[in-house]
Scaffold this motif. Structure first.
Motif, PDB file in Angstrom:
ATOM      1  N   LEU A  92      33.709  30.453  47.700  1.00  0.00           N
ATOM      2  CA  LEU A  92      33.172  30.594  46.142  1.00  0.00           C
ATOM      3  C   LEU A  92      31.611  30.454  46.335  1.00  0.00           C
ATOM      4  N   SER A  93      30.895  31.589  45.867  1.00  0.00           N
ATOM      5  CA  SER A  93      29.599  31.113  45.914  1.00  0.00           C
ATOM      6  C   SER A  93      28.926  31.594  44.646  1.00  0.00           C
ATOM      7  N   PHE A  94      28.117  30.948  43.998  1.00  0.00           N
ATOM      8  CA  PHE A  94      27.597  31.277  42.702  1.00  0.00           C
ATOM      9  C   PHE A  94      25.909  30.331  42.439  1.00  0.00           C
ATOM     10  N   LYS A  95      25.251  31.145  41.359  1.00  0.00           N
ATOM     11  CA  LYS A  95      24.272  30.508  41.032  1.00  0.00           C
ATOM     12  C   LYS A  95      24.254  29.134  40.268  1.00  0.00           C
ATOM     13  N   VAL A  96      23.006  28.131  40.703  1.00  0.00           N
ATOM     14  CA  VAL A  96      23.178  26.874  39.969  1.00  0.00           C
ATOM     15  C   VAL A  96      21.504  26.756  39.646  1.00  0.00           C
ATOM     16  N   ALA A  97      21.720  25.878  38.810  1.00  0.00           N
ATOM     17  CA  ALA A  97      20.151  25.571  38.123  1.00  0.00           C
ATOM     18  C   ALA A  97      19.314  24.998  39.184  1.00  0.00           C
ATOM     19  N   TRP A 150      34.050  37.852  29.618  1.00  0.00           N
ATOM     20  CA  TRP A 150      32.846  37.518  28.920  1.00  0.00           C
ATOM     21  C   TRP A 150      32.041  38.778  28.851  1.00  0.00           C
ATOM     22  N   PRO A 151      31.049  38.323  27.671  1.00  0.00           N
ATOM     23  CA  PRO A 151      30.261  39.778  27.335  1.00  0.00           C
ATOM     24  C   PRO A 151      29.466  40.012  28.656  1.00  0.00           C
ATOM     25  N   GLY A 152      29.240  41.454  28.709  1.00  0.00           N
ATOM     26  CA  GLY A 152      28.509  41.936  29.657  1.00  0.00           C
ATOM     27  C   GLY A 152      28.869  41.768  30.955  1.00  0.00           C
ATOM     28  N   VAL A 153      29.925  41.209  31.549  1.00  0.00           N
ATOM     29  CA  VAL A 153      30.488  40.910  32.844  1.00  0.00           C
ATOM     30  C   VAL A 153      31.034  42.181  33.413  1.00  0.00           C
ATOM     31  N   THR A 154      30.446  42.516  34.779  1.00  0.00           N
ATOM     32  CA  THR A 154      31.172  43.744  35.482  1.00  0.00           C
ATOM     33  C   THR A 154      31.456  43.009  36.779  1.00  0.00           C
ATOM     34  N   ARG A 155      32.515  43.668  37.328  1.00  0.00           N
ATOM     35  CA  ARG A 155      32.866  43.366  38.732  1.00  0.00           C
ATOM     36  C   ARG A 155      32.565  44.672  39.819  1.00  0.00           C
ATOM     37  N   ASP A 156      32.396  44.302  41.058  1.00  0.00           N
ATOM     38  CA  ASP A 156      32.151  45.131  41.999  1.00  0.00           C
ATOM     39  C   ASP A 156      32.383  44.578  43.373  1.00  0.00           C
ATOM     40  N   GLY A 162      31.865  45.038  51.834  1.00  0.00           N
ATOM     41  CA  GLY A 162      32.920  45.023  52.592  1.00  0.00           C
ATOM     42  C   GLY A 162      34.317  44.701  51.372  1.00  0.00           C
ATOM     43  N   ALA A 163      34.505  43.372  51.373  1.00  0.00           N
ATOM     44  CA  ALA A 163      35.550  42.766  50.427  1.00  0.00           C
ATOM     45  C   ALA A 163      35.005  41.781  49.463  1.00  0.00           C
ATOM     46  N   ALA A 164      33.884  41.623  49.166  1.00  0.00           N
ATOM     47  CA  ALA A 164      33.387  40.528  48.261  1.00  0.00           C
ATOM     48  C   ALA A 164      33.390  41.194  46.738  1.00  0.00           C
ATOM     49  N   LEU A 165      34.114  40.281  46.126  1.00  0.00           N
ATOM     50  CA  LEU A 165      34.114  40.566  44.861  1.00  0.00           C
ATOM     51  C   LEU A 165      32.799  39.855  44.221  1.00  0.00           C
ATOM     52  N   VAL A 166      32.293  40.659  43.379  1.00  0.00           N
ATOM     53  CA  VAL A 166      30.880  40.407  42.775  1.00  0.00           C
ATOM     54  C   VAL A 166      30.927  40.599  41.386  1.00  0.00           C
ATOM     55  N   PHE A 167      30.661  39.252  40.696  1.00  0.00           N
ATOM     56  CA  PHE A 167      30.558  39.494  39.037  1.00  0.00           C
ATOM     57  C   PHE A 167      29.142  39.066  38.574  1.00  0.00           C
ATOM     58  N   SER A 168      28.671  40.004  37.908  1.00  0.00           N
ATOM     59  CA  SER A 168      27.485  40.406  37.347  1.00  0.00           C
ATOM     60  C   SER A 168      27.373  40.331  35.863  1.00  0.00           C
ATOM     61  N   VAL A 169      26.197  40.096  35.356  1.00  0.00           N
ATOM     62  CA  VAL A 169      26.045  40.343  33.858  1.00  0.00           C
ATOM     63  C   VAL A 169      24.681  41.001  33.659  1.00  0.00           C
ATOM     64  N   GLY A 170      24.787  42.094  32.927  1.00  0.00           N
ATOM     65  CA  GLY A 170      23.321  42.941  32.906  1.00  0.00           C
ATOM     66  C   GLY A 170      22.741  43.242  34.433  1.00  0.00           C
ATOM     67  N   GLY A 171      23.511  43.310  35.511  1.00  0.00           N
ATOM     68  CA  GLY A 171      23.196  43.691  36.753  1.00  0.00           C
ATOM     69  C   GLY A 171      22.789  42.599  37.414  1.00  0.00           C
ATOM     70  N   LYS A 172      22.762  41.427  36.954  1.00  0.00           N
ATOM     71  CA  LYS A 172      22.364  40.219  37.643  1.00  0.00           C
ATOM     72  C   LYS A 172      23.594  39.424  38.191  1.00  0.00           C
ATOM     73  N   MET A 173      23.773  39.249  39.453  1.00  0.00           N
ATOM     74  CA  MET A 173      24.958  38.481  39.845  1.00  0.00           C
ATOM     75  C   MET A 173      25.000  37.283  39.690  1.00  0.00           C
ATOM     76  N   PHE A 174      26.295  36.550  39.503  1.00  0.00           N
ATOM     77  CA  PHE A 174      26.365  34.992  39.168  1.00  0.00           C
ATOM     78  C   PHE A 174      27.402  34.571  40.054  1.00  0.00           C
ATOM     79  N   ALA A 175      28.184  35.130  40.597  1.00  0.00           N
ATOM     80  CA  ALA A 175      29.336  34.511  41.247  1.00  0.00           C
ATOM     81  C   ALA A 175      30.107  35.573  42.298  1.00  0.00           C
ATOM     82  N   VAL A 176      30.491  35.049  43.460  1.00  0.00           N
ATOM     83  CA  VAL A 176      30.810  35.956  44.644  1.00  0.00           C
ATOM     84  C   VAL A 176      32.067  35.227  45.246  1.00  0.00           C
ATOM     85  N   GLU A 224      38.676  36.297  37.872  1.00  0.00           N
ATOM     86  CA  GLU A 224      38.910  37.204  36.977  1.00  0.00           C
ATOM     87  C   GLU A 224      39.342  36.810  35.618  1.00  0.00           C
ATOM     88  N   THR A 225      40.381  36.109  35.485  1.00  0.00           N
ATOM     89  CA  THR A 225      40.828  35.609  34.189  1.00  0.00           C
ATOM     90  C   THR A 225      39.811  34.886  33.483  1.00  0.00           C
TER      91      THR A 225
END
Length: 133
Positions: free
Chosen positions: A56-61, A21-27, A31-45, A15-16
């Motif tokens: 920790l799960s996240f998108k990679v190239a 970061w610009p456009g980041v939202t948290r949901d 259940g209890a998964a904290l999801v970070f997204s930008v523009g509605g696209k998830m990038f980390a959980v 969270e810190t």
């Protein structure tokens, strides 16, 4: 005197790191998964309550997916592997700086999928500041 390198990345540290970061939202999802997204696209959980060892799960190239999932402690993320997401079951086995770089990359990958107009509205891309003493 040598300092021990910090390891892991808790939900609070995540969270810190990217909460401003610009456009980041948290949901909270599933259940209890904290999801970070930008523009509605998830990038980390990560679990919001620190359960599952702080997984920790996240998108990679795309071109890094196989390389990373061949490393011990890194697996394809359940349900998200087809989208080139990885899961780190024990983040404390990895350096905080390394994990922060992964999360920034994940953010940038998600941001790159947004329309050019929305990307421009978000403003400058974030960077990771060097750790202080």
């Amino acid at each position: 005197m040598t300092r021990k390198q910090a390891s892991g990345l808790t939900a609070a540290q995540l969270e810190t790191l990217c909460g401003h970061w610009p456009g980041v939202t948290r949901d909270i999802k599933w259940g209890a998964a904290l999801v970070f997204s930008v523009g509605g696209k998830m990038f980390a959980v990560t679990p919001s309550d620190g359960s599952e060892g702080g997984r920790l799960s996240f998108k990679v190239a795309d071109d890094r997916f196989l390389e990373l999932t061949d490393q011990p402690g890194i697996t394809p993320a359940p349900y998200m592997a087809r989208a080139h997401w990885i899961s780190i079951a024990e983040p404390q086995r990895f350096g905080t700086v390394e994990l922060e770089a992964f999360i920034l990359d994940a953010y940038m990958l998600a941001r790159a999928k947004l329309t050019k107009k929305l990307q421009a509205e978000l403003g400058p891309q974030p960077t990771i500041k060097a750790n202080k003493k």
